[in-house]
Design a protein around this motif. Structure first.
Motif, PDB file in Angstrom:
ATOM      1  N   THR A  64      73.037  26.163  34.717  1.00  0.00           N
ATOM      2  CA  THR A  64      72.289  24.836  34.812  1.00  0.00           C
ATOM      3  C   THR A  64      72.880  23.654  33.805  1.00  0.00           C
ATOM      4  N   TYR A  66      74.909  20.944  31.907  1.00  0.00           N
ATOM      5  CA  TYR A  66      75.564  19.731  32.382  1.00  0.00           C
ATOM      6  C   TYR A  66      76.944  19.809  31.287  1.00  0.00           C
ATOM      7  N   TRP A  78      75.485  19.786  38.513  1.00  0.00           N
ATOM      8  CA  TRP A  78      74.867  18.428  38.466  1.00  0.00           C
ATOM      9  C   TRP A  78      75.433  17.284  39.465  1.00  0.00           C
ATOM     10  N   THR A  79      74.661  16.495  40.222  1.00  0.00           N
ATOM     11  CA  THR A  79      75.286  15.718  40.999  1.00  0.00           C
ATOM     12  C   THR A  79      75.868  14.387  40.001  1.00  0.00           C
ATOM     13  N   CYS A  81      76.885  11.543  38.202  1.00  0.00           N
ATOM     14  CA  CYS A  81      76.029  10.521  37.615  1.00  0.00           C
ATOM     15  C   CYS A  81      76.901   9.655  36.360  1.00  0.00           C
ATOM     16  N   TRP A 269      69.885  12.759  33.979  1.00  0.00           N
ATOM     17  CA  TRP A 269      68.721  12.916  34.532  1.00  0.00           C
ATOM     18  C   TRP A 269      68.018  11.447  35.082  1.00  0.00           C
ATOM     19  N   ASP A 273      67.303   9.808  38.702  1.00  0.00           N
ATOM     20  CA  ASP A 273      65.808   9.827  38.763  1.00  0.00           C
ATOM     21  C   ASP A 273      65.215   8.613  38.038  1.00  0.00           C
ATOM     22  N   GLN A 280      61.691  13.803  39.163  1.00  0.00           N
ATOM     23  CA  GLN A 280      62.565  15.270  39.134  1.00  0.00           C
ATOM     24  C   GLN A 280      62.157  16.019  37.841  1.00  0.00           C
ATOM     25  N   GLU A 282      62.320  19.243  37.240  1.00  0.00           N
ATOM     26  CA  GLU A 282      63.097  20.099  36.946  1.00  0.00           C
ATOM     27  C   GLU A 282      64.431  19.878  36.523  1.00  0.00           C
ATOM     28  N   LEU A 283      65.023  18.887  36.767  1.00  0.00           N
ATOM     29  CA  LEU A 283      66.322  18.259  36.336  1.00  0.00           C
ATOM     30  C   LEU A 283      66.037  17.778  34.817  1.00  0.00           C
ATOM     31  N   ARG A 284      64.823  17.190  34.485  1.00  0.00           N
ATOM     32  CA  ARG A 284      64.622  17.001  33.248  1.00  0.00           C
ATOM     33  C   ARG A 284      64.519  17.963  32.392  1.00  0.00           C
ATOM     34  N   ARG A 286      65.736  20.754  32.615  1.00  0.00           N
ATOM     35  CA  ARG A 286      67.192  21.483  32.421  1.00  0.00           C
ATOM     36  C   ARG A 286      67.850  20.664  31.160  1.00  0.00           C
TER      37      ARG A 286
END
Length: 375
Positions: A64, A66, A78-79, A81, A269, A273, A280, A282-284, A286
């Protein structure tokens, strides 16, 4: 006929007499001694301080995590960004937190970093910087530790809240009284190095909890993501570390890199977001967990160094390390106990000793290395 030549006179001398003759020929010879080589200088500081070499070669990032330093985050989960270029891009031009970290560095230079005994005037000037309007002290007074459940009201809303919820309200309940008391004592000229060490430890505790708190508050106030980055980095690039980042980078370079990665994860994140409030979670979380792991490892390495310095300091210099550890080891207790209760007990026992000479430094170091092995 005896054809052997007579021995020279010195060969016929008894061994002890010969030794005396030889010594006399070469002047006074200082006999060898068994005295140990000094490890402490006249001020009680280590002549050759312990040097820690970080080795995290067996540590691997979580799935998970980054990873902007690895192919620009192309190989993690991660997408794409804004942080993929491995640079922190501010949300806002002005970040007031940078000034607070600069105040920490001013206090550090005044009280402990320059390896001199701080004077009453040093404490006075440091306290003036600490108590500036909207400065470092103003944030210590309201800092919360998000590892603990929220209190029913903000920690700075009344005097009773910090008293009832001291773990959550770490700033007003624990750090502020300790810092204020240590400044007052130092300004009276009392045990200056010990008081400086207590202030240092308390402010490092503050700099650990602050980025994590700012990540959570960034959910509703996006500027706080900038503050999360700045509380760790002081607003600097990776290679120009100040504040807490300077401590971590000097002792554990890869841990510093991992912490910086995590601050970029926070920014990533909030780039992905952009809702207000953010959605978001869950992403935060992480990003926050990645940051927390690296910061905990950084704090553990700082504590490790101070334990080792107990072995080569004396007098007030050793008492200063001892005071530092008694403040900061309790910070590690929560996570240590979650990971390994036996090792947590070993660590906590060391700061419960009556005197620093009684500390089992190797046991403390082994416990720290096992508990916080990876960033």
């Amino acid at each position: 006929m005896n054809t052997s030549r007579s021995k020279p006179p010195y060969l016929r001398l008894p061994a002890l007499t010969l030794a005396a003759v030889l010594c006399a020929c070469h002047g006074d010879v200082t006999p060898p001694t068994d005295e140990p080589v000094p490890i402490t200088d006249d001020s009680g500081e280590c002549i050759d301080p312990p040097r820690y070499t970080e080795d995290v070669s067996t540590c691997t990032p979580l799935a998970t995590d980054y990873q902007p330093r690895v192919a620009g985050s192309a190989q993690d989960s991660w997408t794409v960004c804004i942080s993929d270029d491995n640079i922190y891009h501010r949300l806002y031009t002005s970040i007031s937190t940078i000034g607070r970290v600069a105040a920490f560095d001013f206090i550090a230079d005044s009280l402990w970093r320059k390896k001199k005994v701080p004077t009453v005037e040093d404490f006075t000037q440091a306290r003036l910087r600490y108590t500036e309007s909207e400065g470092l002290g103003s944030r210590v007074e309201r800092r919360e530790d998000i590892h603990y459940p929220a209190a029913p009201a903000a920690c700075n809303s009344s005097a009773s809240i910090p008293a009832d919820f001291p773990e959550r309200c770490v700033g007003p309940a624990k750090l502020r009284p300790l810092i204020n008391e240590s400044f007052a004592s130092g300004m009276r000229g009392e045990t200056p190095r010990v008081n400086a060490a207590r202030i240092e430890a308390a402010l490092l505790w503050f700099l650990y909890v602050s980025p994590l708190s700012e990540v959570v508050s960034c959910t509703t106030k996006d500027a706080d993501c900038d503050s999360a980055w700045a509380y760790y980095t002081g607003g600097t690039p990776r290679g120009e570390a100040v504040g807490l980042a300077r401590y971590v980078r000097e002792l554990a370079p890869e841990t510093h890199e991992r912490a910086y990665d995590a601050t970029l994860a926070v920014r990533c994140w909030r780039d992905l977001d952009r809702a207000n409030p953010a959605t978001q979670f869950e992403l935060r979380d992480r990003a926050r967990s990645q940051l927390d792991a690296a910061l905990l490892r950084g704090m553990a390495v700082i504590v490790r160094q101070r334990f080792q310095e107990l072995t080569c300091t004396s007098g007030e210099a050793r008492e200063a390390r001892w005071a530092f550890l008694k403040v900061l080891v309790p910070l590690m207790a929560r996570e240590a106990r979650l990971r390994d209760e036996a090792r947590a007990d070993t660590l906590e026992r060391q700061v419960q000793r009556a005197h620093p000479e009684e500390v089992d430094v190797p046991a403390a170091v082994v416990a720290l290395d096992a508990l916080f092995a990876c960033p």
